[in-house]
Design an enzyme around this catalytic site. Structure first.
Site, mmCIF file in Angstrom:
data_model
loop_
_atom_site.group_PDB
_atom_site.id
_atom_site.type_symbol
_atom_site.label_atom_id
_atom_site.label_comp_id
_atom_site.label_asym_id
_atom_site.label_seq_id
_atom_site.Cartn_x
_atom_site.Cartn_y
_atom_site.Cartn_z
ATOM 1 C CE1 TYR A 194 83.564 52.810 62.165
ATOM 2 C CE2 TYR A 194 81.868 51.372 61.273
ATOM 3 C CZ TYR A 194 82.541 52.581 61.266
ATOM 4 O OH TYR A 194 82.177 53.556 60.361
ATOM 5 N N GLY A 228 80.976 50.919 69.288
ATOM 6 C CA GLY A 228 81.503 52.277 69.497
ATOM 7 C C GLY A 228 80.551 53.312 68.911
ATOM 8 N NE ARG A 234 86.182 51.255 53.402
ATOM 9 C CZ ARG A 234 85.742 52.285 54.114
ATOM 10 N NH1 ARG A 234 84.545 52.289 54.602
ATOM 11 N NH2 ARG A 234 86.513 53.303 54.328
ATOM 12 C CG ASP A 237 81.154 40.023 55.511
ATOM 13 O OD1 ASP A 237 82.223 40.649 55.456
ATOM 14 O OD2 ASP A 237 80.265 40.105 54.644
ATOM 15 N N PRO A 238 78.090 41.075 57.489
ATOM 16 C CG PRO A 238 77.488 43.250 58.036
ATOM 17 C CD PRO A 238 78.679 42.403 57.745
ATOM 18 N NE ARG A 256 75.758 47.253 56.010
ATOM 19 C CZ ARG A 256 77.074 47.176 56.230
ATOM 20 N NH1 ARG A 256 77.913 47.689 55.375
ATOM 21 N NH2 ARG A 256 77.525 46.589 57.311
#
Ligand code: UDP
Length: 339
Positions: free
Chosen positions: A154, A157, A195, A282-283, A286
């Site tokens: 993702y 991309g 999510r 996993d960030p 953000r």
């Protein structure tokens, strides 16, 4: 901003969560909309409002494939590319298709933009910043992405799609803009989307355990869908010179644990928290810096998390009610003859 009344606009991924809200808004503003969707994650029910709308047309189509020639003659003025699975479980379930949707899909739609003169908008993502080392994230930050991990299909991309979009612009082949979309929520998210917003609301309403991945101290900043759609539309209509991609999101940052507490309070749910392992890459933090969008587009999110969550919870509760009505009565097997 110029009116779009009477214009023909293409929305790739138009049956998805964001795409369908965008189609609604464009129709409300008087445009004619052609929606492309392959229905991998998009859903027909998202387009229910538009079923009988004469200015709306649905074409079942995968943007990986060459664009049907009739679209070149449709008089397109604008092309929105939102065609890509966007939730981690969905985009990771077929990573090859995810990567190709972004790269091939963007190329095919850029070629269509070149051919028709329509303005092209790429729906990019805050995922291009990866697990960011700069906080909050400005558009000038190049990001910290693992190029070989499970999110790469993702993230990379979309990064490749951005690169291609700017190459078309540099070569004077297309009129483009790029939105970097941060976490967005609202009605029409899929309950099985995986999510945090859809999971936690669904779990809280059902009284099930709330899954927090890791310790819940990671942060996100959630934007209500109507604000995001307004931002996309302003960016598409912007007529000045853009310095590059534009962040769109709500800068109100909170931890996942805080987010869960908000949902628990609003739903008055008896659910308990169950911690699960943190997904790979996993960030940790953000939050968008939206100075550019507010300066150029005069855009700023208006819906508070509290108001947005109330609308979203109400929608999920109604959907759950509809699901229950569709279930067979207890004791009756599906397909059994009427008694
Ligand atoms: N998350 C969580 N519980 C869930 C789903 C997600 O704690 O049931 C966490 C996830 O690990 C991440 C954050 O919530 O840290 C946001 O995840 P989401 O999948 O919504 O979006 P993204 O990671 O793409 O921002």
């Amino acid at each position: 901003m110029r009116s779009i009344k009477g214009q023909t606009i293409l929305v790739a991924g138009g049956a998805g969560f964001l795409g369908s809200h965008l189609c609604d808004a464009l129709i409300a503003d008087g445009a004619r909309v052609i929606c492309l969707d392959n229905f991998v994650t998009g859903r027909k029910q998202n387009l229910r409002k538009l079923e009988r709308e004469p200015r709306f047309e649905l074409v079942v189509f995968d943007v990986i494939d060459p664009i049907p020639p009739q679209l070149k003659r449709a008089g397109l003025r604008a092309i929105y590319n939102l065609a890509c699975a966007a939730s981690p479980p969905h985009y990771q379930s077929d990573p090859e298709h995810t990567m190709l949707s972004s790269v091939m899909g963007t190329r095919n739609l850029l070629l269509l933009a070149e051919n028709t003169g329509a303005r092209f908008q790429l729906a990019s993502t805050s995922e291009v910043y990866g697990d960011p080392l700069v906080h909050p994230q400005r558009e000038s930050y190049w990001g910290n992405v693992n190029p070989t991990g499970p999110r790469a299909c993702y993230d990379e991309g979309k990064r490749a799609a951005e690169a291609l979009t700017f190459d078309f612009a540099r070569a004077g082949r297309a009129n483009i803009c790029v939105a970097r979309i941060f976490n967005t929520y609202g009605p029409r998210m899929r309950a099985d989307d995986g999510r945090v917003v859809s999971n936690v609301i669904t779990q809280a309403l059902a009284g099930d355990d709330i899954t927090i991945y890791g310790d819940g101290r990671q942060t996100r900043s959630f934007c209500y869908v109507s604000d995001l759609i307004d931002g996309l539309s302003r960016l598409m209509r912007y007529e000045g010179k853009l310095p590059g991609p534009v962040n769109l999101g709500n800068p109100a940052e909170l931890t996942v644990a805080d987010f869960v507490n908000r949902v628990l309070a609003l739903t008055q749910s008896p659910s308990r928290v169950a911690n699960r392992p943190l997904p790979v890459d996993d960030p940790t933090r953000r939050r968008p810096d939206i100075s550019l969008a507010s300066e150029l587009l005069n855009w700023t999110p208006r819906v508070s998390l509290e108001a947005g969550l109330k609308m979203t919870i109400r929608w999920f509760a109604e959907e759950a009610g509809k699901q229950r009505q569709r279930l067979p009565e207890p004791g009756l097997e599906v397909g059994s003859p009427p008694i």
